[in-house]
Design a protein around this motif. Structure first.
Motif, PDB file in Angstrom:
ATOM      1  N   LEU A   1     -19.447  84.972   2.046  1.00  0.00           N
ATOM      2  CA  LEU A   1     -20.656  84.260   2.460  1.00  0.00           C
ATOM      3  C   LEU A   1     -21.199  83.381   1.340  1.00  0.00           C
ATOM      4  O   LEU A   1     -21.552  82.216   1.565  1.00  0.00           O
ATOM      5  CB  LEU A   1     -21.725  85.254   2.922  1.00  0.00           C
ATOM      6  N   ILE A   2     -21.276  83.931   0.138  1.00  0.00           N
ATOM      7  CA  ILE A   2     -21.786  83.141  -0.991  1.00  0.00           C
ATOM      8  C   ILE A   2     -20.868  81.961  -1.265  1.00  0.00           C
ATOM      9  O   ILE A   2     -21.325  80.849  -1.552  1.00  0.00           O
ATOM     10  CB  ILE A   2     -21.922  84.027  -2.243  1.00  0.00           C
TER      11      ILE A   2
ATOM     12  N   ALA B   1     -29.738  77.813   4.375  1.00  0.00           N
ATOM     13  CA  ALA B   1     -30.699  78.900   4.185  1.00  0.00           C
ATOM     14  C   ALA B   1     -29.897  80.181   4.002  1.00  0.00           C
ATOM     15  O   ALA B   1     -29.055  80.510   4.851  1.00  0.00           O
ATOM     16  CB  ALA B   1     -31.630  79.029   5.388  1.00  0.00           C
ATOM     17  N   TYR B   2     -30.153  80.886   2.901  1.00  0.00           N
ATOM     18  CA  TYR B   2     -29.361  82.084   2.584  1.00  0.00           C
ATOM     19  C   TYR B   2     -30.308  83.273   2.411  1.00  0.00           C
ATOM     20  O   TYR B   2     -31.175  83.273   1.542  1.00  0.00           O
ATOM     21  CB  TYR B   2     -28.555  81.869   1.298  1.00  0.00           C
TER      22      TYR B   2
ATOM     23  N   PHE C   1     -31.181  77.170  -0.285  1.00  0.00           N
ATOM     24  CA  PHE C   1     -32.474  77.840  -0.384  1.00  0.00           C
ATOM     25  C   PHE C   1     -32.274  79.330  -0.084  1.00  0.00           C
ATOM     26  O   PHE C   1     -31.768  79.691   0.976  1.00  0.00           O
ATOM     27  CB  PHE C   1     -33.468  77.222   0.595  1.00  0.00           C
ATOM     28  N   LEU C   2     -32.653  80.169  -1.054  1.00  0.00           N
ATOM     29  CA  LEU C   2     -32.389  81.596  -0.961  1.00  0.00           C
ATOM     30  C   LEU C   2     -33.677  82.398  -0.894  1.00  0.00           C
ATOM     31  O   LEU C   2     -34.709  81.981  -1.426  1.00  0.00           O
ATOM     32  CB  LEU C   2     -31.581  82.084  -2.173  1.00  0.00           C
TER      33      LEU C   2
ATOM     34  N   VAL D   1     -24.980  80.378  12.634  1.00  0.00           N
ATOM     35  CA  VAL D   1     -25.478  81.525  11.872  1.00  0.00           C
ATOM     36  C   VAL D   1     -24.273  82.360  11.453  1.00  0.00           C
ATOM     37  O   VAL D   1     -23.491  82.798  12.301  1.00  0.00           O
ATOM     38  CB  VAL D   1     -26.453  82.381  12.707  1.00  0.00           C
ATOM     39  N   VAL D   2     -24.125  82.547  10.150  1.00  0.00           N
ATOM     40  CA  VAL D   2     -23.026  83.356   9.608  1.00  0.00           C
ATOM     41  C   VAL D   2     -23.639  84.631   9.052  1.00  0.00           C
ATOM     42  O   VAL D   2     -24.467  84.588   8.139  1.00  0.00           O
ATOM     43  CB  VAL D   2     -22.256  82.608   8.502  1.00  0.00           C
ATOM     44  N   ALA D   3     -23.245  85.766   9.605  1.00  0.00           N
ATOM     45  CA  ALA D   3     -23.841  87.036   9.202  1.00  0.00           C
ATOM     46  C   ALA D   3     -22.762  88.014   8.769  1.00  0.00           C
ATOM     47  O   ALA D   3     -21.722  88.142   9.429  1.00  0.00           O
ATOM     48  CB  ALA D   3     -24.658  87.636  10.344  1.00  0.00           C
ATOM     49  N   ALA D   4     -23.004  88.695   7.659  1.00  0.00           N
ATOM     50  CA  ALA D   4     -22.116  89.758   7.224  1.00  0.00           C
ATOM     51  C   ALA D   4     -22.441  91.030   7.992  1.00  0.00           C
ATOM     52  O   ALA D   4     -23.565  91.229   8.447  1.00  0.00           O
ATOM     53  CB  ALA D   4     -22.258  89.994   5.719  1.00  0.00           C
TER      54      ALA D   4
END
Length: 447
Positions: A223-224, A239-240, A292-293, A360-363
């Motif tokens: 993800l990062i 947006a993280y 933006f985290l 939307v990417v979600a772990a």
């Protein structure tokens, strides 16, 4: 709603024609779950409520949801107070009372159907009273009663809510235009991995892409790494949301991946002149990257969406990353079961992407299923907590590193992105190089 013809409550074997307790539960669910207004919209209107107070609260909440404003008790209370109606409708105490009536994992559909059933009984009850009055009226011609009964019964029939449906023919021209436009622009936002982009067609708006793996398998790295590439290389707005590590820890990993300086040296502050030179060469591009985290945990999906809307209205928003799904709070604090939590969180993330028109990417975490298999390969059934993740996700990528289980594996330093679900593409496996000492994955062809 309440009329001058007073309906009956349950007496003996008579069915009730109103249920204010069910009405309170529905109001409580709407105040607790930001996804509930959309779910209840095709089922209820304010006219279905017996209590005028509940009807007005329902209308207020639904209007707020339609306007994109918050629907939790504090926000609705403030809206009612602004127009001078809060005390008249029971005050903040009544709003909280409605929320407190919501049972654990309440079934909104059941309560909504209960309300509409009672509303229908009241409608027939009113029809019966009107027919009795007409039949006993000396001025009414007895020959007209049959026609009147038919008319009144027709009016009392359940309302058929208009469905917004589109005929196939009207899709042809815009559909062909869209297909032509796809050939003139990138299909989606690149992840930075060539073969992953080939499988996905890039990260596409409105999609939920779940990246799942066992603890320390590399899902956060993935993800990062993607967020870094999209923000720094593509200059797209990211947006993280990092619930597993701090903003500073994410920065360390991005810096390592960008500079090629081992993460261990950055973590321990052991940089020599050569490493500092590498860092200096990357600071310029990093300083202006639209990434933006926030590490402010815990958060509900409603909290996440609120942050995203502010970014969308400000610098802009192209993609959202959430690390990770299992650390996201449910909309209702009464939901404590892991399966129920995921059944609440994952559809909310999917809906958020649809509303914001971004990917939307979600772990997500996997359970210990892979470790019990001889080949150690993960499967969709290993998704931790709920099958709803599989159902709600457009894409599910399972991360597998052979050397995670066997340090002497001949595939040491490789990672498989297993496309276990790919709604608009093919299933398969993409192999990347795992440069974990630099907090990144890279295409095998780039080595």
């Amino acid at each position: 709603m309440h009329t001058d013809i007073e309906p009956t409550q349950q007496r003996g074997n008579r069915a009730p024609s109103y249920d204010t307790a069910a009405e309170q539960v529905v109001i409580g669910i709407l105040l607790s779950d930001p996804n509930a207004p959309r779910a209840v919209e095709p089922l209820l209107t304010d006219e279905d409520f017996y209590s005028p107070k509940n009807a007005e609260l329902f209308d207020t909440i639904m209007r707020a949801a339609s306007d994109g404003t918050p629907t939790e008790p504090i926000a609705i209370g403030a809206a009612l107070a602004d127009r001078g109606d809060l005390d008249r409708l029971g005050g903040a105490l009544y709003l909280n009372e409605c929320v407190a009536t919501v049972p654990l994992a309440a079934q909104l559909g059941w309560y909504a159907n209960r309300i509409t059933e009672c509303a229908q009984r009241r409608a027939y009850e009113r029809t019966g009273v009107q027919l009795v009055n007409a039949a006993t009226s000396p001025s009414r011609d007895v020959n007209d009663l049959a026609a009147l009964a038919h008319t009144l019964l027709e009016k009392a029939q359940p309302r058929r809510r208009q469905l917004q449906m589109t005929d196939l023919g009207s899709l042809i021209n815009p559909g062909l235009d869209e297909i032509e436009a796809r050939g003139k622009r990138p299909p989606g936002i690149s992840t930075g991995y060539h073969d992953v982009d080939r499988m996905l067609g890039g990260l596409r708006p409105k999609q939920l892409i779940t990246v799942a793996g066992a603890t320390s398998m590399g899902k956060s790295v993935a993800l990062i790494d993607m967020a870094r590439y999209i923000a720094i290389k593509l200059r797209r707005n990211v947006a993280y949301f990092t619930f597993e590590m701090s903003n500073g820890e994410v920065f360390d990993r991005i810096l390592s991946a960008e500079t090629g300086v081992p993460h261990r040296l950055i973590r321990d502050g052991m940089l020599e002149e050569e490493e500092w030179s590498k860092v200096a060469s990357k600071i310029g591009p990093m300083s202006n990257a639209p990434l933006f985290l926030t590490d402010k945990a815990p958060m509900t999906v409603a909290n996440i969406k609120d942050h995203c809307k502010r970014q969308q209205d400000g610098p802009g928003l192209d993609v959202v990353f959430v690390d990770h799904m299992h650390l996201t709070l449910p909309s209702n604090p009464k939901i404590v079961d892991r399966t129920a939590i995921m059944a609440d969180v994952s559809p909310a993330l999917k809906l958020m992407g649809q509303e914001l028109d971004v990917p939307v990417v979600a772990a997500a975490q996997l359970n210990r299923g892979p470790s019990a298999r001889p080949d150690k390969l993960p499967e969709l059934t290993d998704l931790k907590g709920s099958s709803s993740i599989e159902q709600d996700s457009n894409v599910v990528i399972l991360i597998h590193r052979p050397d995670y289980y066997d340090q002497d594996s001949p595939r040491r330093g490789e990672v498989d992105f297993i496309f276990a679900k790919n709604r608009n593409g093919e299933k398969g496996v993409v192999t990347l190089a795992a440069q974990l000492h630099l907090s990144r994955f890279v295409d095998m062809a780039a080595l």
